[in-house]
Design a protein around this motif. Sequence first.
Motif, PDB file in Angstrom:
ATOM      1  N   THR A 321       0.811  -1.207   0.000  1.00 24.05           N
ATOM      2  CA  THR A 321       0.000   0.000   0.000  1.00 24.05           C
ATOM      3  C   THR A 321       0.851   1.267   0.000  1.00 24.05           C
ATOM      4  O   THR A 321       0.544   2.227  -0.724  1.00 24.05           O
ATOM      5  CB  THR A 321      -0.929   0.003   1.233  1.00 24.05           C
ATOM      6  N   LEU A 322       1.918   1.292   0.790  1.00 23.56           N
ATOM      7  CA  LEU A 322       2.717   2.513   0.901  1.00 23.56           C
ATOM      8  C   LEU A 322       3.391   2.863  -0.422  1.00 23.56           C
ATOM      9  O   LEU A 322       3.578   4.041  -0.742  1.00 23.56           O
ATOM     10  CB  LEU A 322       3.758   2.359   2.012  1.00 23.56           C
ATOM     11  N   ARG A 323       3.758   1.866  -1.196  1.00 28.26           N
ATOM     12  CA  ARG A 323       4.356   2.140  -2.508  1.00 28.26           C
ATOM     13  C   ARG A 323       3.377   2.887  -3.407  1.00 28.26           C
ATOM     14  O   ARG A 323       3.774   3.746  -4.212  1.00 28.26           O
ATOM     15  CB  ARG A 323       4.777   0.829  -3.167  1.00 28.26           C
ATOM     16  N   LEU A 324       2.086   2.567  -3.284  1.00 34.09           N
ATOM     17  CA  LEU A 324       1.063   3.248  -4.077  1.00 34.09           C
ATOM     18  C   LEU A 324       0.742   4.632  -3.525  1.00 34.09           C
ATOM     19  O   LEU A 324       0.522   5.583  -4.288  1.00 34.09           O
ATOM     20  CB  LEU A 324      -0.209   2.401  -4.118  1.00 34.09           C
ATOM     21  N   LEU A 325       0.712   4.736  -2.194  1.00 33.73           N
ATOM     22  CA  LEU A 325       0.294   5.994  -1.572  1.00 33.73           C
ATOM     23  C   LEU A 325       1.384   7.061  -1.579  1.00 33.73           C
ATOM     24  O   LEU A 325       1.078   8.263  -1.663  1.00 33.73           O
ATOM     25  CB  LEU A 325      -0.138   5.740  -0.125  1.00 33.73           C
ATOM     26  N   ARG A 326       2.638   6.661  -1.488  1.00 33.87           N
ATOM     27  CA  ARG A 326       3.716   7.635  -1.333  1.00 33.87           C
ATOM     28  C   ARG A 326       3.723   8.697  -2.433  1.00 33.87           C
ATOM     29  O   ARG A 326       3.779   9.898  -2.124  1.00 33.87           O
ATOM     30  CB  ARG A 326       5.054   6.908  -1.266  1.00 33.87           C
ATOM     31  N   PRO A 327       3.673   8.348  -3.731  1.00 32.16           N
ATOM     32  CA  PRO A 327       3.691   9.411  -4.741  1.00 32.16           C
ATOM     33  C   PRO A 327       2.473  10.319  -4.682  1.00 32.16           C
ATOM     34  O   PRO A 327       2.570  11.526  -4.933  1.00 32.16           O
ATOM     35  CB  PRO A 327       3.774   8.647  -6.070  1.00 32.16           C
ATOM     36  N   LEU A 328       1.310   9.751  -4.331  1.00 33.67           N
ATOM     37  CA  LEU A 328       0.105  10.578  -4.228  1.00 33.67           C
ATOM     38  C   LEU A 328       0.232  11.580  -3.086  1.00 33.67           C
ATOM     39  O   LEU A 328      -0.068  12.771  -3.248  1.00 33.67           O
ATOM     40  CB  LEU A 328      -1.122   9.689  -4.005  1.00 33.67           C
ATOM     41  N   PHE A 329       0.677  11.100  -1.927  1.00 32.24           N
ATOM     42  CA  PHE A 329       0.809  11.982  -0.774  1.00 32.24           C
ATOM     43  C   PHE A 329       1.940  12.988  -0.985  1.00 32.24           C
ATOM     44  O   PHE A 329       1.838  14.139  -0.556  1.00 32.24           O
ATOM     45  CB  PHE A 329       1.044  11.161   0.497  1.00 32.24           C
ATOM     46  N   THR A 330       3.015  12.571  -1.624  1.00 32.60           N
ATOM     47  CA  THR A 330       4.116  13.496  -1.903  1.00 32.60           C
ATOM     48  C   THR A 330       3.642  14.639  -2.791  1.00 32.60           C
ATOM     49  O   THR A 330       4.094  15.791  -2.658  1.00 32.60           O
ATOM     50  CB  THR A 330       5.282  12.756  -2.580  1.00 32.60           C
ATOM     51  N   ALA A 331       2.704  14.349  -3.698  1.00 31.69           N
ATOM     52  CA  ALA A 331       2.159  15.373  -4.586  1.00 31.69           C
ATOM     53  C   ALA A 331       1.049  16.181  -3.926  1.00 31.69           C
ATOM     54  O   ALA A 331       0.472  17.075  -4.557  1.00 31.69           O
ATOM     55  CB  ALA A 331       1.631  14.721  -5.860  1.00 31.69           C
ATOM     56  N   GLY A 332       0.751  15.900  -2.654  1.00 33.03           N
ATOM     57  CA  GLY A 332      -0.304  16.625  -1.955  1.00 33.03           C
ATOM     58  C   GLY A 332      -1.701  16.166  -2.324  1.00 33.03           C
ATOM     59  O   GLY A 332      -2.675  16.892  -2.096  1.00 33.03           O
ATOM     60  N   LEU A 333      -1.825  14.945  -2.871  1.00 30.71           N
ATOM     61  CA  LEU A 333      -3.119  14.447  -3.326  1.00 30.71           C
ATOM     62  C   LEU A 333      -3.671  13.358  -2.417  1.00 30.71           C
ATOM     63  O   LEU A 333      -4.604  12.654  -2.792  1.00 30.71           O
ATOM     64  CB  LEU A 333      -2.983  13.895  -4.755  1.00 30.71           C
ATOM     65  N   GLY A 334      -3.094  13.200  -1.222  1.00 32.04           N
ATOM     66  CA  GLY A 334      -3.536  12.152  -0.321  1.00 32.04           C
ATOM     67  C   GLY A 334      -4.720  12.569   0.518  1.00 32.04           C
ATOM     68  O   GLY A 334      -4.947  13.761   0.769  1.00 32.04           O
ATOM     69  N   GLY A 335      -5.472  11.591   0.963  1.00 33.08           N
ATOM     70  CA  GLY A 335      -6.609  11.855   1.840  1.00 33.08           C
ATOM     71  C   GLY A 335      -7.211  10.565   2.343  1.00 33.08           C
ATOM     72  O   GLY A 335      -6.892   9.480   1.851  1.00 33.08           O
ATOM     73  N   ARG A 336      -8.074  10.690   3.324  1.00 37.49           N
ATOM     74  CA  ARG A 336      -8.707   9.514   3.899  1.00 37.49           C
ATOM     75  C   ARG A 336      -9.637   8.871   2.878  1.00 37.49           C
ATOM     76  O   ARG A 336     -10.036   9.482   1.877  1.00 37.49           O
ATOM     77  CB  ARG A 336      -9.494   9.893   5.145  1.00 37.49           C
ATOM     78  N   ILE A 337      -9.979   7.596   3.124  1.00 36.01           N
ATOM     79  CA  ILE A 337     -10.924   6.881   2.275  1.00 36.01           C
ATOM     80  C   ILE A 337     -12.282   6.860   2.958  1.00 36.01           C
ATOM     81  O   ILE A 337     -12.400   6.415   4.103  1.00 36.01           O
ATOM     82  CB  ILE A 337     -10.442   5.443   2.006  1.00 36.01           C
ATOM     83  N   GLY A 338     -13.294   7.342   2.284  1.00 36.66           N
ATOM     84  CA  GLY A 338     -14.629   7.414   2.867  1.00 36.66           C
ATOM     85  C   GLY A 338     -14.629   8.296   4.094  1.00 36.66           C
ATOM     86  O   GLY A 338     -14.055   9.394   4.099  1.00 36.66           O
ATOM     87  N   ASP A 339     -15.228   7.807   5.197  1.00 38.84           N
ATOM     88  CA  ASP A 339     -15.254   8.603   6.421  1.00 38.84           C
ATOM     89  C   ASP A 339     -13.979   8.446   7.239  1.00 38.84           C
ATOM     90  O   ASP A 339     -13.795   9.111   8.259  1.00 38.84           O
ATOM     91  CB  ASP A 339     -16.487   8.262   7.265  1.00 38.84           C
ATOM     92  N   GLY A 340     -13.095   7.527   6.817  1.00 37.88           N
ATOM     93  CA  GLY A 340     -11.807   7.360   7.494  1.00 37.88           C
ATOM     94  C   GLY A 340     -11.869   6.659   8.825  1.00 37.88           C
ATOM     95  O   GLY A 340     -10.864   6.604   9.544  1.00 37.88           O
ATOM     96  N   GLN A 341     -13.003   6.074   9.189  1.00 33.73           N
ATOM     97  CA  GLN A 341     -13.144   5.458  10.510  1.00 33.73           C
ATOM     98  C   GLN A 341     -12.756   3.987  10.554  1.00 33.73           C
ATOM     99  O   GLN A 341     -12.728   3.371  11.618  1.00 33.73           O
ATOM    100  CB  GLN A 341     -14.597   5.619  10.994  1.00 33.73           C
TER     101      GLN A 341
END
Length: 453
Positions: A321-341
Amino acid sequence: MGLVYSSVIDAPQEEVFAWHSRPGAFTRLSPPWQPMKLDSEAASLRDGRAALALPGGLRWVAQHQADGYEPPRRFVDQIASDGPASLAAALAVRWKHIHEFEAIDTTHTRMTDRVETPVPGRFLRPMFVYRHRQLADDLAAHQLARTRGLAPLTVAVTGASGLVGSALTAFLSTGGHRVIRLVRHEATKSDERQWNPDDPDPDLFTGVDAVIHLAGVSIAGRFTQGHRRAIRDSRIEPTRRLAELIAETERGPRVMVSASAVGFYGYDGGDEILTEDSERGDGFLADVVTDWEDALAPAGRSGARVVPIRTGIVQSPRGGTLRLLRPLFTAGLGGRIGDGQQWLPWIGIDDLVDIYHRALWDTQLSGPVNAVAPEPVRNADYTDTLGQVLHRPTILPVPALGPRLLLGEQGARELACASQRAIPAVLAAADHRFRHPRLDQALRHVLGRAATG
């Protein structure tokens, strides 16, 4: 320019030096956030040569220098050229790396890395903070195992080239164990044996003390009929055949440690705290994991100690998962999924390695073990923490529709939106020490954002 970085390692000088000379040392010390892959490891610290694959088809070649080899005090490598792919790096960068080991007393060593290069030290420091921490933690783990009676083993490993397998095999070989990689292609190296999952060779486990079974098709992707079949077929019958072979091998392996998953607890455990004694949950993955663990039974009935490792979401920028999320978050495009709970049962890659290692030496471990950090977090908290580590905002939530479009209804429910508040109850009862019990610690370590003071 360049860098001098030093720390005190809680191990004797000879042991620290010897660790660097064993297969797997380069892999254990390679920062996972860097875009390079080990092509070949040096056969000798005296005059061997290591090669790294860089982006764009380039290579970095590190040539060890015979005139700088003074065991157990010192060895030296510097950049060299070996063909056109390595010429650009050799011409563009001056690099000489001096590794020094000074005995402070019989149990402590001051290790110093001196790098002569025009590259500013501030860019190099995170790499050496990581390397020294890895070394200290690995040596401590091996020392603990020795005090608990673990002698050098011959360990057969399936899935040795995967995310977990590559880290684990390097860890074991630097600890003095012999690793046999079970491969599906024809064995071409001295540490390989060919393994046919449908019909394993009767002599596959000759001379083997323990088996670590990691092989299996990735669960990531849309849960089509074909993907679901591949997930099951790559796990259940191959595992059963390995377990049966263990039972049939005279003087065969006495320990079988197998990958498993927290998917056993179902895709929605709510806020219930899930331990190894919790009942199985609902869903396709819960069915698969149940059958997967049941397939280990022949080994257990033969008297072998069997330990299924119910793994959480592994944290490493090299995969998962982190391999997929890292470029998105580095670009400022990261966020929770749904309500995040939803609860996220995460585990750092090196803590997962330690858990597999413990399963080899801790004879009290038998049956399922939750390989998760002691502090599960909700998806929203994970998102905020990753954003803080990368110094990026996390203001773009992903609507629940997004995962459904990418993964399908079932894939989204059982992967992206799954919720399991699993805790490592068995490990807690064994007073297991985690390297990175908190999420921010784990992420900072594998992303090169740890304190560099």
